[in-house]
Design an enzyme around this catalytic site. Structure first.
Site, PDB file in Angstrom:
ATOM      1  N   ASP A   1       0.828  -1.197   0.000  1.00  0.00           N
ATOM      2  CA  ASP A   1       0.000   0.000   0.000  1.00  0.00           C
ATOM      3  C   ASP A   1       0.870   1.257   0.000  1.00  0.00           C
ATOM      4  OD1 ASP A   1       0.868  -0.169   2.610  1.00  0.00           O
ATOM      5  OD2 ASP A   1      -1.115  -0.072   3.521  1.00  0.00           O
ATOM      6  N   SER A   2       2.184   1.054   0.023  1.00  0.00           N
ATOM      7  CA  SER A   2       3.128   2.153  -0.231  1.00  0.00           C
ATOM      8  C   SER A   2       2.934   2.717  -1.625  1.00  0.00           C
ATOM      9  CB  SER A   2       4.577   1.676  -0.052  1.00  0.00           C
ATOM     10  OG  SER A   2       4.815   0.471  -0.767  1.00  0.00           O
TER      11      SER A   2
ATOM     12  N   ASP B   1      -0.798  -6.159   0.041  1.00  0.00           N
ATOM     13  CA  ASP B   1      -1.224  -5.489   1.265  1.00  0.00           C
ATOM     14  C   ASP B   1      -2.734  -5.308   1.283  1.00  0.00           C
ATOM     15  OD1 ASP B   1       0.874  -5.001   2.998  1.00  0.00           O
ATOM     16  OD2 ASP B   1       1.496  -3.170   1.982  1.00  0.00           O
TER      17      ASP B   1
ATOM     18  N   LYS C   1      -1.244  -9.523   3.042  1.00  0.00           N
ATOM     19  CA  LYS C   1      -0.518  -9.051   4.227  1.00  0.00           C
ATOM     20  C   LYS C   1      -1.363  -8.020   4.945  1.00  0.00           C
ATOM     21  CE  LYS C   1       3.031  -6.080   4.130  1.00  0.00           C
ATOM     22  NZ  LYS C   1       2.590  -5.041   5.109  1.00  0.00           N
TER      23      LYS C   1
ATOM     24  N   GLU D   1      -1.493  -5.524   8.788  1.00  0.00           N
ATOM     25  CA  GLU D   1      -0.729  -4.982   9.898  1.00  0.00           C
ATOM     26  C   GLU D   1      -1.429  -5.261  11.225  1.00  0.00           C
ATOM     27  OE1 GLU D   1       0.900  -1.145   7.291  1.00  0.00           O
ATOM     28  OE2 GLU D   1      -0.123  -0.805   9.215  1.00  0.00           O
TER      29      GLU D   1
ATOM     30  N   GLU E   1       9.250  -4.343  10.975  1.00  0.00           N
ATOM     31  CA  GLU E   1       9.687  -3.050  10.450  1.00  0.00           C
ATOM     32  C   GLU E   1      10.200  -2.136  11.557  1.00  0.00           C
ATOM     33  OE1 GLU E   1       8.197   0.696   7.649  1.00  0.00           O
ATOM     34  OE2 GLU E   1       6.968  -1.108   7.827  1.00  0.00           O
TER      35      GLU E   1
END
Length: 272
Positions: free
Chosen positions: A52-53, A91, A121, A123, A190
């Site tokens: 999602d970057s 993401d 993925k 978070e 991270e």
């Protein structure tokens, strides 16, 4: 570019676990389109993360928050077309999994079915464990993400490293175990202390993928535009620049503009 055998098999969740067991470091990069995915795939990358970057790198946002599920599906479809061997992980964007495990499951299913990725993925730790368990119990591979989690930037208030004090470190340890028990096949760590990343890597059975987490993780990941020097303002200590494409591309465009202005391009050989 390294020579990659034509018989190279598709990387899978099992491949990554076997790589950890064999002590073979896992090489991962982000990707957002077919052409870059194809280049990285041919060079031997193991995992391509459709991050999602994309919100920062492609869309120009300050955070990843604005990225939508539909946008992640679109970019994943492009990356899948370019990747023959690498595992493609996508993401789950902000608010596609936080509301409830059922909603998370449905949205993960859309990513797998419509986009064609090999895994998703998300978070977070214990708070998303029920969603992870529902996915993994129903055939959706899940990669976890702990430490600095960019979707929580407004809650954190800064991009400082996480796990530097014992309370945070204990929470990351507990979250790693909760995610492992929920069925993740790999875990991104991270911007956490090296010693903590090493401890977690040795503590859990699944591979850890580090970004700013030191050399003891099972593998490493970087945002590909940072790694090749396309970005100029973002230069964190954990990014090694393997090229300086910003200056290379700028020089090439400058030469093109000059040739067009002077009518040096196209020549008769470049015309029909």
């Amino acid at each position: 570019m390294s020579h990659i055998s034509a018989s190279r098999k598709r990387v899978t969740t099992l491949s990554l676990i076997e790589m950890k067991q064999a002590g073979t470091p896992i090489a991962c990069l982000t990707a957002y389109d077919a052409i870059s995915a194809g280049i990285m795939d041919a060079a031997g990358i193991d995992v391509l993360l459709v991050g999602d970057s994309v919100g920062n790198v492609v869309q120009g946002h300050e955070t990843t928050i604005p990225v939508t599920l539909e946008q992640m599906i679109y970019h994943t479809q492009a990356v899948v077309r370019g990747a023959e061997h690498a595992m493609v992980v996508t993401d789950m964007p902000f608010m596609s999994y936080q509301a409830s495990p059922r909603e998370a499951f449905r949205n993960a299913g859309r990513l797998m079915k419509e986009a064609g990725c090999g895994a998703v993925k998300l978070e977070g730790g214990s708070r998303v464990a029920d969603a992870v368990r529902l996915m993994t119990d129903n055939g959706i591979p899940v990669m976890g993400h702990l430490g600095l989690t960019p979707q929580s930037i407004h809650q954190f208030g800064s991009y400082r490293k996480r796990g530097a004090n014992e309370d945070e470190a204990d929470q990351i340890r507990a979250d790693a175990k909760a995610l492992e028990e929920a069925g993740i096949f790999a875990l991104v760590l991270e911007k956490i202390p090296t010693a903590l990343a090493q401890e977690i890597t040795e503590m859990i059975s699944v591979p850890t993928i580090g970004i700013g987490a030191g050399p003891h993780c099972s593998g490493q990941i970087l945002v590909w535009t940072d790694m090749v020097g396309m970005t100029t303002s973002f230069r964190p200590r954990f990014v090694r620049r393997y090229a300086e494409l910003h200056s290379t591309i700028s020089e090439a465009v400058g030469k093109y503009v000059a040739d067009v202005r002077s009518k040096g391009f196209p020549t008769s050989e470049e015309s029909y």
